[in-house]
Design an enzyme around this catalytic site. Structure first.
Site, PDB file in Angstrom:
ATOM      1  N   GLU A  31       0.569  -3.891   5.694  1.00 45.38           N
ATOM      2  CA  GLU A  31       1.170  -3.093   6.783  1.00 45.38           C
ATOM      3  C   GLU A  31       0.861  -1.649   6.462  1.00 45.38           C
ATOM      4  OE1 GLU A  31       2.611  -4.130   9.437  1.00 45.38           O
ATOM      5  OE2 GLU A  31       2.855  -6.239   8.926  1.00 45.38           O
TER       6      GLU A  31
ATOM      7  N   GLU B 162      -2.932  10.713   9.818  1.00 43.85           N
ATOM      8  CA  GLU B 162      -1.482  10.488   9.807  1.00 43.85           C
ATOM      9  C   GLU B 162      -0.813  11.646   9.056  1.00 43.85           C
ATOM     10  OE1 GLU B 162      -0.148   7.144   7.452  1.00 43.85           O
ATOM     11  OE2 GLU B 162       1.262   6.588   9.021  1.00 43.85           O
TER      12      GLU B 162
HETATM   13  P1  NAD Z   1       1.432   4.860  -0.503  1.00 43.10           P
HETATM   14  O1  NAD Z   1       0.335   3.967  -0.093  1.00 43.10           O
HETATM   15  O2  NAD Z   1       1.129   6.068  -1.294  1.00 43.10           O
HETATM   16  O3  NAD Z   1       2.514   4.055  -1.362  1.00 43.10           O
HETATM   17  C1  NAD Z   1       3.116   2.856  -0.886  1.00 43.10           C
HETATM   18  C2  NAD Z   1       3.526   2.012  -2.074  1.00 43.10           C
HETATM   19  O4  NAD Z   1       2.358   1.629  -2.790  1.00 43.10           O
HETATM   20  C3  NAD Z   1       4.414   2.739  -3.090  1.00 43.10           C
HETATM   21  O5  NAD Z   1       5.347   1.830  -3.618  1.00 43.10           O
HETATM   22  C4  NAD Z   1       3.418   3.159  -4.168  1.00 43.10           C
HETATM   23  O6  NAD Z   1       4.016   3.318  -5.440  1.00 43.10           O
HETATM   24  C5  NAD Z   1       2.463   1.971  -4.158  1.00 43.10           C
HETATM   25  N1  NAD Z   1       1.114   2.256  -4.640  1.00 43.10           N
HETATM   26  C6  NAD Z   1       0.429   3.436  -4.645  1.00 43.10           C
HETATM   27  N2  NAD Z   1      -0.793   3.276  -5.196  1.00 43.10           N
HETATM   28  C7  NAD Z   1      -0.898   1.965  -5.533  1.00 43.10           C
HETATM   29  C8  NAD Z   1      -1.930   1.175  -6.113  1.00 43.10           C
HETATM   30  N3  NAD Z   1      -3.108   1.715  -6.478  1.00 43.10           N
HETATM   31  N4  NAD Z   1      -1.722  -0.133  -6.306  1.00 43.10           N
HETATM   32  C9  NAD Z   1      -0.556  -0.696  -5.933  1.00 43.10           C
HETATM   33  N5  NAD Z   1       0.475  -0.007  -5.378  1.00 43.10           N
HETATM   34  C10 NAD Z   1       0.298   1.315  -5.177  1.00 43.10           C
HETATM   35  O7  NAD Z   1       2.202   5.212   0.815  1.00 43.10           O
HETATM   36  P2  NAD Z   1       3.440   6.183   0.994  1.00 43.10           P
HETATM   37  O8  NAD Z   1       2.922   7.551   1.214  1.00 43.10           O
HETATM   38  O9  NAD Z   1       4.443   5.954  -0.057  1.00 43.10           O
HETATM   39  O10 NAD Z   1       4.068   5.601   2.339  1.00 43.10           O
HETATM   40  C11 NAD Z   1       3.723   6.053   3.555  1.00 43.10           C
HETATM   41  C12 NAD Z   1       2.661   5.161   4.172  1.00 43.10           C
HETATM   42  O11 NAD Z   1       3.192   3.863   4.419  1.00 43.10           O
HETATM   43  C13 NAD Z   1       2.218   5.687   5.510  1.00 43.10           C
HETATM   44  O12 NAD Z   1       0.822   5.581   5.624  1.00 43.10           O
HETATM   45  C14 NAD Z   1       2.910   4.758   6.488  1.00 43.10           C
HETATM   46  O13 NAD Z   1       2.287   4.667   7.737  1.00 43.10           O
HETATM   47  C15 NAD Z   1       2.891   3.470   5.743  1.00 43.10           C
HETATM   48  N6  NAD Z   1       3.910   2.550   6.282  1.00 43.10           N
HETATM   49  C16 NAD Z   1       3.508   1.483   7.033  1.00 43.10           C
HETATM   50  C17 NAD Z   1       4.452   0.627   7.588  1.00 43.10           C
HETATM   51  C18 NAD Z   1       4.030  -0.539   8.445  1.00 43.10           C
HETATM   52  O14 NAD Z   1       4.851  -1.433   8.667  1.00 43.10           O
HETATM   53  N7  NAD Z   1       2.809  -0.587   8.944  1.00 43.10           N
HETATM   54  C19 NAD Z   1       5.811   0.851   7.369  1.00 43.10           C
HETATM   55  C20 NAD Z   1       6.186   1.950   6.608  1.00 43.10           C
HETATM   56  C21 NAD Z   1       5.222   2.787   6.061  1.00 43.10           C
END
Ligand code: NAD
Length: 490
Positions: free
Chosen positions: A253, A384
């Site tokens: 997601e 975004e």
């Molecule tokens: P992010 O991708 O930086 O982090 C999300 C999660 O992934 C965190 O728990 C982080 O610690 C983990 N993570 C980061 N790098 C990783 C790796 N290399 N391997 C495994 N895990 C890792 O995103 P963010 O900035 O924390 O969250 C915002 C993003 O999430 C936005 O792009 C938003 O659109 C998306 N989002 C999507 C949905 C959906 O349902 N489509 C819902 C909520 C948020």
């Protein structure tokens, strides 16, 4: 603002609080005030290993033997426990994320409903049976995929965790969930409640930690069978690569840049305040934030002016004030990133009609911001921003509106405002998004599949389809013939 430093939050492994193997505790601060909030343990590789072992043992033990009716009862009991503790959970979430407590309460209600929906949806888990003809009978079994590794972001910590936990547990999987390292508090509290209501040890394990370290290790761990990830598209691509080693089941997601189309025949008294809500809810830190407002040309100037007037009236402030509608951003760093996009928009020729400068003070506040005269090719219309920043883009006619709506790499959500019902349905088929709203701003409901087209990911959350992602289908073939088959006639 009062400070909640009464306790430390440890890892949650095998049904109880667990010290991290390397003893790392991190101080969390409240994003809205900069004040200390509490200490949280961060999981390292050995801790993830312990959590995966506990999850496997649960599947081989009590949790694996728990029948569907009992799983359903436990999910309802957990929903009840969240309701009973909702005041504490809402306050914790509001402080940890900086979000308005009114939003935290709404998200908590949804968290409860997710558990209730999946508790009932357990009844739909069933194989099929049909006679193949002759003396062959076929039936299928639905079995849990196994240990689910789940990773969620910081914007809706509890709600996202329940989107993931509820289908996995309903399907009979055990879970190792990694919240974002900045926002694990409510998820850890819910895991404690799960033990109190009777979930067996190891069914739910929570390992807060860094993404590229703890998260990547969880995705790569050979004891994990399925990965469910919510986060940015860039991280999703990394997770996809890691999950390919071991051919893990995967759902993603990811991000969005969702359009909100306003036609000249729309009821503007509804379209304008609803469009304002659709971007500024949660300070724009939503995957499905309608951050591109597309407006039919004759309306454009009047719309920008009325939209900005409404946005200016949003009550921004202390997350714990019940009147607050928009709290702070998650951190000062994130605020800098958001402001960097606004500056980029200015450079590229957008006009800042409202907001556009960080708010003074210790909190990570950024005001509702409106960028007008935006072309869809600009960075602010393509990337975004994940903050309270809307881009307003004019369109000529229906065809042009669809072209602009689809001219982006994401495809999570789209909202259409029109007085012509046929147009609404027509466009619902032409816009490439996982979710379409017609004259309705809301997005996520338990029972309605939620997920993305294109680079917004694959897989659906919240619906009956979601259960399938946590189940394997096993086909069983049975002979009812009294005669041996002896295919080689030996
Ligand atoms: P992010 O991708 O930086 O982090 C999300 C999660 O992934 C965190 O728990 C982080 O610690 C983990 N993570 C980061 N790098 C990783 C790796 N290399 N391997 C495994 N895990 C890792 O995103 P963010 O900035 O924390 O969250 C915002 C993003 O999430 C936005 O792009 C938003 O659109 C998306 N989002 C999507 C949905 C959906 O349902 N489509 C819902 C909520 C948020």
């Amino acid at each position: 603002m009062a400070i909640a430093t009464e306790r430390d939050y440890l890892l949650f492994i095998n049904g109880e609080a667990a010290e991290p193997a390397d003893g790392e505790l991190r101080e969390l601060t409240e994003p809205a005030s900069g004040e200390p909030l509490g200490k949280v343990a961060l999981a390292g590789e050995r801790d993830v290993g312990r959590a995966v072992e506990a999850a496997r043992a649960a599947l081989d033990g009590d949790w694996g033997k728990t029948p569907p009716t009992e799983r359903s009862r436990l999910l309802h009991a957990l929903a009840d426990a969240i309701v009973a503790n909702r005041k504490e959970l809402a306050e914790l979430e509001a402080r940890n994320v900086g979000k308005a407590i009114s939003s935290a309460k709404a998200e908590l209600n949804q968290a409860v409903e997710n558990f209730r929906f999946m508790a009932s949806a357990i009844a739909s888990i069933a194989g099929r049976s049909n006679p193949l003809g002759g003396s062959l009978l076929f039936y299928s079994l639905k079995e849990p995929v196994g240990v689910a590794g789940q990773i969620v972001p910081w914007n809706y910590p509890l709600m996202m965790a329940t989107w993931k936990l509820s289908p996995a547990l309903a399907a009979g999987c055990s879970v190792v969930l990694k919240p974002d390292e900045a926002t694990p508090l409510t998820t850890l509290r819910v895991a404690e409640l799960a033990t109190e209501v009777g979930f067996p040890p190891g069914a739910i394990n929570i390992v807060p930690g860094g993404g590229p370290t703890t998260g990547a290790y969880l995705v790569s761990h050979p004891g994990v069978d399925k990965i469910a990830f919510t986060g940015s598209t860039a991280t999703g691509a990394e997770v996809m690569k890691l999950a390919s080693n071991g051919i893990k089941r995967l759902t993603l997601e990811l991000g969005g840049k969702s359009p909100n189309l306003v036609f000249a025949d729309a009821d503007l008294d509804d379209a304008i305040p609803s469009s304002v809500w659709s971007i500024y809810y949660s300070a724009g830190q939503s995957c499905e934030a309608r951050s591109r407002v597309l407006v039919e040309k004759p309306l454009y100037d009047d719309f920008v002016s009325r939209f900005s007037d409404s946005a200016q009236r949003i009550k921004v402030g202390d997350p714990l004030d019940p009147e607050t509608q928009m709290g702070s951003l998650i951190s000062q760093n994130h605020r800098e990133r958001v402001h960097g996009f606004v500056e980029k928009g200015r450079e590229e020729g957008a006009e800042v009609v409202l907001g556009g400068e960080p708010t003074d003070g210790n909190g990570a506040f950024y005001p509702p911001t409106v960028l007008a005269k935006v072309d869809n090719a600009m960075t602010v219309a393509q990337e975004e921003i994940f903050g309270p920043v809307v881009t307003v883009i004019p369109f000529e006619d229906e065809k042009d509106a669809v072209r602009i709506a689809n001219d982006v790499r994401y495809g999570l959500m789209a909202t259409i405002w029109t007085g012509d019902p046929a147009r609404g349905h027509r466009l619902a088929r032409r816009i490439k998004s996982g979710l379409i709203g017609i004259n309705m701003p809301y997005t996520a409901f338990p029972g309605i599949p939620f997920g993305g087209y294109k680079q917004s990911g694959f897989g659906r959350e919240l619906g009956l389809d979601t259960l399938e992602d946590y189940l394997e289908t096993k086909s069983v073939l049975v002979s009812t013939s009294p005669k041996p088959f002896n295919p080689f006639q030996l």
